[in-house]
Write a protein that holds these residues in place. Structure first.
Motif, PDB file in Angstrom:
ATOM      1  N   ASN A 150       0.836  -1.206   0.000  1.00 10.83           N
ATOM      2  CA  ASN A 150       0.000   0.000   0.000  1.00 10.83           C
ATOM      3  C   ASN A 150       0.871   1.256   0.000  1.00 10.83           C
ATOM      4  O   ASN A 150       0.585   2.234  -0.696  1.00 10.83           O
ATOM      5  N   ALA A 151       1.932   1.219   0.807  1.00 15.22           N
ATOM      6  CA  ALA A 151       2.841   2.371   0.882  1.00 15.22           C
ATOM      7  C   ALA A 151       3.503   2.623  -0.468  1.00 15.22           C
ATOM      8  O   ALA A 151       3.665   3.773  -0.888  1.00 15.22           O
ATOM      9  N   ALA A 152       3.882   1.549  -1.166  1.00 19.70           N
ATOM     10  CA  ALA A 152       4.499   1.703  -2.483  1.00 19.70           C
ATOM     11  C   ALA A 152       3.522   2.345  -3.467  1.00 19.70           C
ATOM     12  O   ALA A 152       3.919   3.172  -4.302  1.00 19.70           O
ATOM     13  N   MET A 153       2.248   2.008  -3.352  1.00 18.92           N
ATOM     14  CA  MET A 153       1.226   2.632  -4.192  1.00 18.92           C
ATOM     15  C   MET A 153       1.136   4.123  -3.886  1.00 18.92           C
ATOM     16  O   MET A 153       0.987   4.953  -4.776  1.00 18.92           O
ATOM     17  N   LEU A 154       1.227   4.473  -2.605  1.00 18.35           N
ATOM     18  CA  LEU A 154       1.154   5.879  -2.184  1.00 18.35           C
ATOM     19  C   LEU A 154       2.331   6.698  -2.697  1.00 18.35           C
ATOM     20  O   LEU A 154       2.258   7.925  -2.766  1.00 18.35           O
ATOM     21  N   ALA A 155       3.435   6.016  -3.041  1.00 16.77           N
ATOM     22  CA  ALA A 155       4.599   6.731  -3.560  1.00 16.77           C
ATOM     23  C   ALA A 155       4.344   7.290  -4.958  1.00 16.77           C
ATOM     24  O   ALA A 155       4.977   8.257  -5.376  1.00 16.77           O
ATOM     25  N   GLU A 156       3.405   6.684  -5.682  1.00 12.07           N
ATOM     26  CA  GLU A 156       3.076   7.162  -7.025  1.00 12.07           C
ATOM     27  C   GLU A 156       2.192   8.406  -6.934  1.00 12.07           C
ATOM     28  O   GLU A 156       1.463   8.603  -5.970  1.00 12.07           O
ATOM     29  N   LYS A 157       2.233   9.234  -7.965  1.00 12.95           N
ATOM     30  CA  LYS A 157       1.412  10.452  -7.991  1.00 12.95           C
ATOM     31  C   LYS A 157      -0.032  10.088  -8.311  1.00 12.95           C
ATOM     32  O   LYS A 157      -0.318   9.555  -9.383  1.00 12.95           O
ATOM     33  N   GLN A 159      -2.428  11.938  -9.014  1.00 14.11           N
ATOM     34  CA  GLN A 159      -2.967  12.694 -10.150  1.00 14.11           C
ATOM     35  C   GLN A 159      -2.684  11.959 -11.460  1.00 14.11           C
ATOM     36  O   GLN A 159      -3.457  12.032 -12.407  1.00 14.11           O
ATOM     37  N   LYS A 160      -1.580  11.233 -11.485  1.00 19.39           N
ATOM     38  CA  LYS A 160      -1.182  10.497 -12.690  1.00 19.39           C
ATOM     39  C   LYS A 160      -1.883   9.149 -12.764  1.00 19.39           C
ATOM     40  O   LYS A 160      -2.272   8.696 -13.846  1.00 19.39           O
ATOM     41  N   TYR A 161      -2.049   8.500 -11.610  1.00 22.35           N
ATOM     42  CA  TYR A 161      -2.684   7.190 -11.562  1.00 22.35           C
ATOM     43  C   TYR A 161      -3.813   7.174 -10.533  1.00 22.35           C
ATOM     44  O   TYR A 161      -3.688   6.556  -9.466  1.00 22.35           O
ATOM     45  N   ILE A 179      -8.631   3.649  -6.083  1.00 26.62           N
ATOM     46  CA  ILE A 179      -9.836   4.043  -6.799  1.00 26.62           C
ATOM     47  C   ILE A 179     -10.064   5.518  -6.488  1.00 26.62           C
ATOM     48  O   ILE A 179     -10.114   5.909  -5.320  1.00 26.62           O
ATOM     49  N   ASP A 180     -10.148   6.328  -7.545  1.00 23.20           N
ATOM     50  CA  ASP A 180     -10.309   7.782  -7.387  1.00 23.20           C
ATOM     51  C   ASP A 180      -9.234   8.376  -6.477  1.00 23.20           C
ATOM     52  O   ASP A 180      -9.507   9.253  -5.655  1.00 23.20           O
ATOM     53  N   GLY A 181      -8.012   7.870  -6.605  1.00 25.72           N
ATOM     54  CA  GLY A 181      -6.889   8.410  -5.849  1.00 25.72           C
ATOM     55  C   GLY A 181      -6.798   7.959  -4.408  1.00 25.72           C
ATOM     56  O   GLY A 181      -5.927   8.416  -3.672  1.00 25.72           O
ATOM     57  N   LYS A 182      -7.669   7.044  -3.992  1.00 25.44           N
ATOM     58  CA  LYS A 182      -7.665   6.564  -2.614  1.00 25.44           C
ATOM     59  C   LYS A 182      -7.430   5.058  -2.568  1.00 25.44           C
ATOM     60  O   LYS A 182      -7.966   4.319  -3.387  1.00 25.44           O
ATOM     61  N   LEU A 183      -6.607   4.643  -1.606  1.00 24.69           N
ATOM     62  CA  LEU A 183      -6.362   3.210  -1.436  1.00 24.69           C
ATOM     63  C   LEU A 183      -7.665   2.483  -1.129  1.00 24.69           C
ATOM     64  O   LEU A 183      -8.464   2.924  -0.303  1.00 24.69           O
ATOM     65  N   PHE A 184      -7.873   1.364  -1.798  1.00 22.07           N
ATOM     66  CA  PHE A 184      -9.004   0.500  -1.461  1.00 22.07           C
ATOM     67  C   PHE A 184      -8.465  -0.643  -0.615  1.00 22.07           C
ATOM     68  O   PHE A 184      -7.625  -1.418  -1.076  1.00 22.07           O
ATOM     69  N   ARG A 185      -8.938  -0.733   0.611  1.00 23.69           N
ATOM     70  CA  ARG A 185      -8.368  -1.692   1.564  1.00 23.69           C
ATOM     71  C   ARG A 185      -9.194  -2.961   1.722  1.00 23.69           C
ATOM     72  O   ARG A 185      -8.674  -3.976   2.203  1.00 23.69           O
ATOM     73  N   GLY A 186     -10.453  -2.926   1.338  1.00 25.34           N
ATOM     74  CA  GLY A 186     -11.307  -4.097   1.508  1.00 25.34           C
ATOM     75  C   GLY A 186     -11.919  -4.161   2.896  1.00 25.34           C
ATOM     76  O   GLY A 186     -11.584  -3.364   3.780  1.00 25.34           O
ATOM     77  N   GLN A 187     -12.829  -5.098   3.098  1.00 24.11           N
ATOM     78  CA  GLN A 187     -13.555  -5.204   4.362  1.00 24.11           C
ATOM     79  C   GLN A 187     -12.658  -5.611   5.520  1.00 24.11           C
ATOM     80  O   GLN A 187     -12.897  -5.240   6.665  1.00 24.11           O
ATOM     81  N   ASN A 188     -11.616  -6.386   5.227  1.00 19.08           N
ATOM     82  CA  ASN A 188     -10.739  -6.891   6.296  1.00 19.08           C
ATOM     83  C   ASN A 188      -9.284  -6.490   6.102  1.00 19.08           C
ATOM     84  O   ASN A 188      -8.376  -7.189   6.543  1.00 19.08           O
ATOM     85  N   GLN A 189      -9.070  -5.351   5.432  1.00 22.18           N
ATOM     86  CA  GLN A 189      -7.713  -4.833   5.186  1.00 22.18           C
ATOM     87  C   GLN A 189      -6.866  -5.767   4.333  1.00 22.18           C
ATOM     88  O   GLN A 189      -5.635  -5.706   4.369  1.00 22.18           O
TER      89      GLN A 189
END
Length: 331
Positions: A150-157, A159-161, A179-189
């Motif tokens: 998840n942290a690696a995903m947050l490293a990307e911009k 606005q770009k992805y 999704i829409d610039g926010k991490l999707f974690r699911g019901q149980n992370q």
């Protein structure tokens, strides 16, 4: 325009923005260029693995201004938290003013309950229901905990992805998606655990206990023989034309292509190739793309395949960047 100017002047006074130069004259007074003051604030990121900690110091321009990787074997004993805190103190000494450091983001390979500060389970570290409160107290400044993929995903911009999957191809295979610039974690992370999707029914044994998981075919450990050789050494053999290693590489790309095709069909978003292997795939996008195309008859290109912005430091950088987003919202 008056509102824009008022907001810009306010940010200049707060030193979030700064004058970066002047544009060429068009006949009147030269217009000034304004940009982010990169040194306005900083954040630190840490990636904890079974045998190392990786540390980065990042400025507001998302630039790594210092990094270090230290061998430190993980243990659930309390003294480990004290050792990490000491390494952090040494790392930060003389680097930035204390009031510009917003906090420390800590990336961990495992499922994290952020509210309760607990690692629910981590195969990589061999822990379950492990409290992070001791580490938080030892660091003595604001701390943010995040799953490493998840942290690696947050490293990307974002606005770009804004909508994307991140495949973290490290020693183990992790994943995340936005999704829409926010991490999707699911019901149980547990959203994004692509490494434990069955890729080959009845196939190789995975460290999780199942057989045929994507991790057993697409993690970097497949190429490094479970760390018996470095990834750099493996790629050197590929470049030299070693037949045995070329066969391993081609089989790896083939399995990775199947996984990519499945994820593309399921989510229909960009797929970012990250982690240790993702960092070297930029030189092999054509053969990988050809294999992906062979499994996907619905598309005529693989432009949705993207290379990661950061290589080895992605998880640590992403964990650090959390504090920039939080601070800008508070401003």
């Amino acid at each position: 325009m008056p509102t824009v100017l008022a907001n810009v002047n306010d940010l200049l006074e707060k030193m979030v923005l700064e004058e970066t130069g002047e544009y060429a004259s068009t006949g009147g007074r030269k217009a000034k260029s304004i940009g982010i003051n990169k040194s306005y604030c900083h954040a630190m990121g840490i990636l904890i693995t079974a045998n190392h900690i990786e540390m980065v110091l990042v400025n507001l321009g998302d630039e790594i201004i210092k990094k270090d990787r230290i061998r430190l074997k993980f243990t659930a004993e309390l003294f480990y938290c004290t050792e990490v805190a000491q390494k952090v103190k040494t790392f930060l000494e003389g680097e930035v003013a204390k009031d510009t450091l917003l906090g420390i983001g800590v990336a961990i390979p495992g499922i994290i309950d952020q509210k309760e500060r607990i690692v629910l389970k981590s195969h990589a570290l061999g822990i379950e229901n492990y409290s992070l409160r001791f580490l938080e107290q030892a660091l003595e400044i604001p701390v943010y905990f995040e799953n490493d993929a998840n942290a690696a995903m947050l490293a990307e911009k974002k606005q770009k992805y804004p909508n994307a999957i991140y495949l973290s191809l490290n020693h183990t295979l992790g994943g995340a998606f936005c999704i829409d610039g926010k991490l999707f974690r699911g019901q149980n992370q547990k959203a994004g655990e692509f490494g434990h999707m069955i890729l080959v029914p009845g196939g190789r044994k995975c460290y999780c206990g199942k057989s045929g998981c994507a991790d057993a075919y697409c993690a970097a450990s497949v190429l490094t023989q479970d760390n018996r050789q470095s990834l750099d050494a493996f790629m050197e053999k590929i470049e030299s034309g070693d037949e045995k290693n070329l066969q391993t590489w081609n089989e790896y790309l083939d399995h990775l292509a199947v996984l990519i095709s499945n994820l593309r069909m399921a989510y229909d978003v960009d797929i970012i190739l990250g982690g240790d292997v993702g960092g070297i795939l930029s030189d092999y996008m054509i053969p990988l793309g050809e294999k992906v195309m062979a499994y996907n008859g619905f598309e005529h290109d693989v432009s949705y395949l993207k290379n990661c912005s950061y290589k080895k430091e992605a998880s640590a950088v992403g964990a650090a960047k959390y504090f920039f987003t939080k601070h800008m919202v508070e401003l």
